[in-house]
Design a protein around this motif. Structure first.
Motif, PDB file in Angstrom:
ATOM      1  N   TRP A  51       0.850  -1.193   0.000  1.00  0.00           N
ATOM      2  CA  TRP A  51       0.000   0.000   0.000  1.00  0.00           C
ATOM      3  C   TRP A  51       0.887   1.245   0.000  1.00  0.00           C
ATOM      4  O   TRP A  51       1.918   1.293   0.693  1.00  0.00           O
ATOM      5  N   TRP A  86      -2.269   5.336   9.078  1.00  0.00           N
ATOM      6  CA  TRP A  86      -3.087   4.510   8.185  1.00  0.00           C
ATOM      7  C   TRP A  86      -4.549   4.515   8.610  1.00  0.00           C
ATOM      8  O   TRP A  86      -5.450   4.526   7.760  1.00  0.00           O
ATOM      9  N   HIS A 134      -7.589  -0.803   1.916  1.00  0.00           N
ATOM     10  CA  HIS A 134      -6.832  -0.137   2.977  1.00  0.00           C
ATOM     11  C   HIS A 134      -5.889  -1.114   3.655  1.00  0.00           C
ATOM     12  O   HIS A 134      -6.173  -2.305   3.777  1.00  0.00           O
ATOM     13  N   GLY A 150       0.349   5.263   0.739  1.00  0.00           N
ATOM     14  CA  GLY A 150      -0.617   6.224   1.260  1.00  0.00           C
ATOM     15  C   GLY A 150       0.015   7.581   1.502  1.00  0.00           C
ATOM     16  O   GLY A 150       1.240   7.709   1.641  1.00  0.00           O
ATOM     17  N   GLU A 173      -7.837   5.729   6.307  1.00  0.00           N
ATOM     18  CA  GLU A 173      -9.037   4.909   6.115  1.00  0.00           C
ATOM     19  C   GLU A 173     -10.276   5.610   6.638  1.00  0.00           C
ATOM     20  O   GLU A 173     -11.315   5.639   5.971  1.00  0.00           O
TER      21      GLU A 173
END
Length: 672
Positions: A282, A346, A389, A284, A350
């Motif tokens: 991921w 994180w 996510h 982000g 989300e």
């Protein structure tokens, strides 16, 4: 239920009892919750009794288990122990939800009796809400480490295990410096002078077998990107033997005007991976107002950790006119704290992208009106296989890999989340506590201490101020305890590798006299009776401030000055901090480590501080008279509500240059 602790210190000026002899006082405490129909009782406790005492001293604690402070009222009744019925000597009521109670003791002084012909009677209490955190690893800390721990334990117990922890680890090899061989240095560093550094980062990441977290201000470029891509290929080669995919989370900042294109970063990172690689990755990025990630962490399998000041950009560190910076590699249980620090960021991505406005807002250019000054983005790989996510890290995921390491030393990991928390900034408070513990010397190697300036001026951006908390602590150390303070800073407006001022600018524009004057101001504010001659002597004897230099001076062969990006300080030569947090005012998410070991600290000083200071401090950067003459200058920024459009544009230029960026097409350019 949470514990409310009532510490009864003493009561003063009690009158005589009904029998007109000296009272035998005791105190009764009652807690009730005010309800609409019936009050709810949460208990009663009684102190010891004091014989014939008008000013009784108790020093006793009383603990009540209560679910909340809302509508709670503490009644304190002072009684006289007597034959038959006891007499009331005084009473007060304290509305607990009116107080800002926490695990840090709050002193409360309340009047319990109005005495017409003598001084009034008062009760002195200390109230705490919640139990101060105890860390089983907080043994054998130095006086500096103990000061940081006590501050964090008392003021920020709720952040234990996320934003701070007492742990341990082994410092691996030498400190990671750029440029390599900085001292004595040379007018032009040879090609490839610091190419080792991205290889070190890639090697650490390539060890991942279960979980890796990478955090930085912006995505990697050039050799850093190549090293990361190679590391992912190495991980994929061994990941096929696992049932579960290897988890890799990479977190960056969404800088105002330059948001990260997470899809572009993901696609570049995974370009060499086979489609069936047993990896879930991921990428982000987030921003809340003017707050975003600035921490620099590589944490692998709860075992390996890299942290410090370095971003991952070729032009800034590997080419001509390289920026001086400092990071280190650690091994041991301290690595778990890097993973846990990442979790909250994180979670923020989300929770914001799951809302309607989060989904829409993350796709809108920042120059368009939005309901909230928030921008969150995330991209997963493989698309359609990995969840949207990233999962949350848990220690149990990597506990099978845990093993003790030799030569481990005490470490305090400490950070802050910027605007993701309302008020709490644990690392800020810990730094002040460490400075307040200093007995002999404080050494700081920093990019800057003053606020960002309008380009080519010494005018702070509107709304920007100097770091009064840190400066006040340094001022107290100098004035009250005669502590020496040594500060090495970036030369103002230093630009590496021929970049434009919009791409990079190290050193906010202040000279060493400005820094010294702002520090001495805090002494005058805290100690108004301080004489100018005494202050002048303190500047001469205890305060040493300079710009960074190599043997050739403070400029490269092409006359560009030398920049520094380190965030490093040492207290009493027994404890040292290396991390991402600047000490100038900038409310970003930050993280770093305090190495609380005298032997290791002095070893690190031999590698970095001592040669750096030997070449940098010449005594020429501070003029004592200029410092004293500058005490009346206001160097803080103007009221931001009064700025015009031209100033706003200059602010944007300064902020972008201060943030820096990668030389890679991984930013969205649709923001004003």
């Amino acid at each position: 239920m949470t514990i409310l602790t009532v510490h009864l210190s003493h009561v003063t000026n009690l009158s005589a009892g009904a029998s007109f002899d000296e009272a035998d006082p005791y105190v009764k405490f009652e807690i009730e919750q005010d309800k609409v129909l019936f009050d709810k009782d949460f208990g009663e406790m009684v102190s010891s009794k004091k014989k014939n005492e008008q000013n009784p001293v108790y020093s006793e604690d009383f603990k009540f288990e209560i679910p909340t402070l809302e509508s709670m009222e503490l009644t304190c009744t002072v009684m006289d122990d007597d034959f038959g019925l006891d007499d009331k000597l005084g009473r007060c009521k304290i509305k607990l939800d009116d107080l800002d109670l926490s695990a840090e003791p709050l002193e409360v002084r309340k009047k319990v009796d109005d005495n017409r012909f003598s001084p009034d009677s008062w009760i002195l209490l200390k109230l705490t809400w919640g139990e101060p955190t105890e860390d089983a690893d907080a043994t054998n800390l130095s006086h500096v480490g103990a000061a940081a721990y006590e501050c964090l334990r008392i003021e920020h117990p709720e952040h234990h295990g996320r934003l701070w922890n007492v742990t341990s680890g082994r410092v691996v090899g030498e400190l990671h410096q750029t440029p390599r061989g900085a001292w004595p240095g040379m007018p032009t560093h040879p090609e490839g002078h610091s190419d080792y550094f991205p290889e070190v980062m890639g090697d650490i990441l390539s060890r991942t077998t279960i979980w890796a977290d990478v955090l930085s201000l912006g995505p990697p470029d050039g050799r850093f990107m190549t090293s990361f891509k190679n590391a992912l290929v190495t991980i994929a080669e061994s990941a096929g033997e696992r049932e579960e995919p290897v988890v890799i989370r990479m977190m960056f900042g969404n800088i105002v005007g330059m948001p990260t294109n997470c899809n572009g970063v993901r696609d570049e990172l995974t370009a060499d991976l086979p489609e069936d690689a047993n990896i879930h990755l991921w990428v982000g990025a987030w921003r809340r107002g003017v707050s975003w990630n600035h921490a620099k962490i590589i944490a692998v399998d709860g075992k390996y950790l890299h942290t410090g000041g370095h971003n991952m950009w070729d032009a800034h560190y590997l080419q001509d006119e390289p920026i001086h910076d400092l990071s280190l590699e650690l091994e041991g249980e301290c690595a778990c704290d890097g993973h846990k620090f990442a979790n909250r960021q994180w979670d923020y991505i989300e929770s914001n992208q799951e809302t309607f406005w989060g989904t829409v807002g993350s796709k809108m250019p920042d120059h368009l009106p939005q309901v909230a000054l928030t921008r969150v983005t995330v991209s997963e790989w493989p698309p359609g296989d990995a969840s949207e996510h990233a999962p949350c890290f848990r220690v149990k995921f990597v506990e099978e890999l845990a093993e003790s390491v030799d030569d481990a030393v005490p470490i305090i990991t400490v950070g802050r989340y910027g605007a993701l928390t309302h008020v709490d900034r644990p690392s800020d408070d810990a730094f002040v506590a460490m400075m307040d513990s200093a007995q002999t010397i404080i050494r700081l190697a920093l990019q800057d201490l003053g606020p960002v300036c309008i380009p080519n001026t010494k005018i702070a951006l509107p709304g920007c101020t100097w770091p009064k908390g840190y400066f006040s602590a340094l001022g107290r150390a100098i004035w009250e305890r005669g502590v020496d303070v040594e500060i090495a800073l970036s030369n103002p407006r230093s630009i590496p590798a021929g970049l434009s001022p919009l791409e990079a600018c190290y050193g906010n524009g202040w000279d060493c006299n400005d820094v010294s004057a702002e520090l001495i101001k805090t002494i005058k504010e805290q100690f108004p009776d301080a004489e100018d001659d005494d202050l002048r002597q303190k500047v001469a004897d205890n305060l040493r401030v300079c710009f960074i230099r190599e043997e050739c001076g403070n400029a490269w062969e092409n006359e560009m000055t030398m920049g520094m990006h380190a965030k490093h300080f040492i207290i009493d030569d027994v404890a040292t901090y290396i991390g991402s947090q600047n000490l100038y005012v900038c409310d970003l998410a930050e993280w770093g480590v305090v190495i609380d070991d005298e032997e290791k600290t002095k070893s690190m000083m031999e590698e970095y501080w001592n040669p750096m200071w030997e070449h940098s401090f010449t005594g020429e950067d501070v003029d004592v008279e200029a410092v004293m003459d500058g005490l009346d200058i206001d160097r803080n920024g103007a009221d931001p509500s009064e700025i015009d459009d031209e100033t706003k544009e200059m602010m944007k230029v300064a902020e972008l240059a201060n943030a820096g960026c990668a030389k890679l097409d991984v930013y969205d350019h649709d923001e004003d």
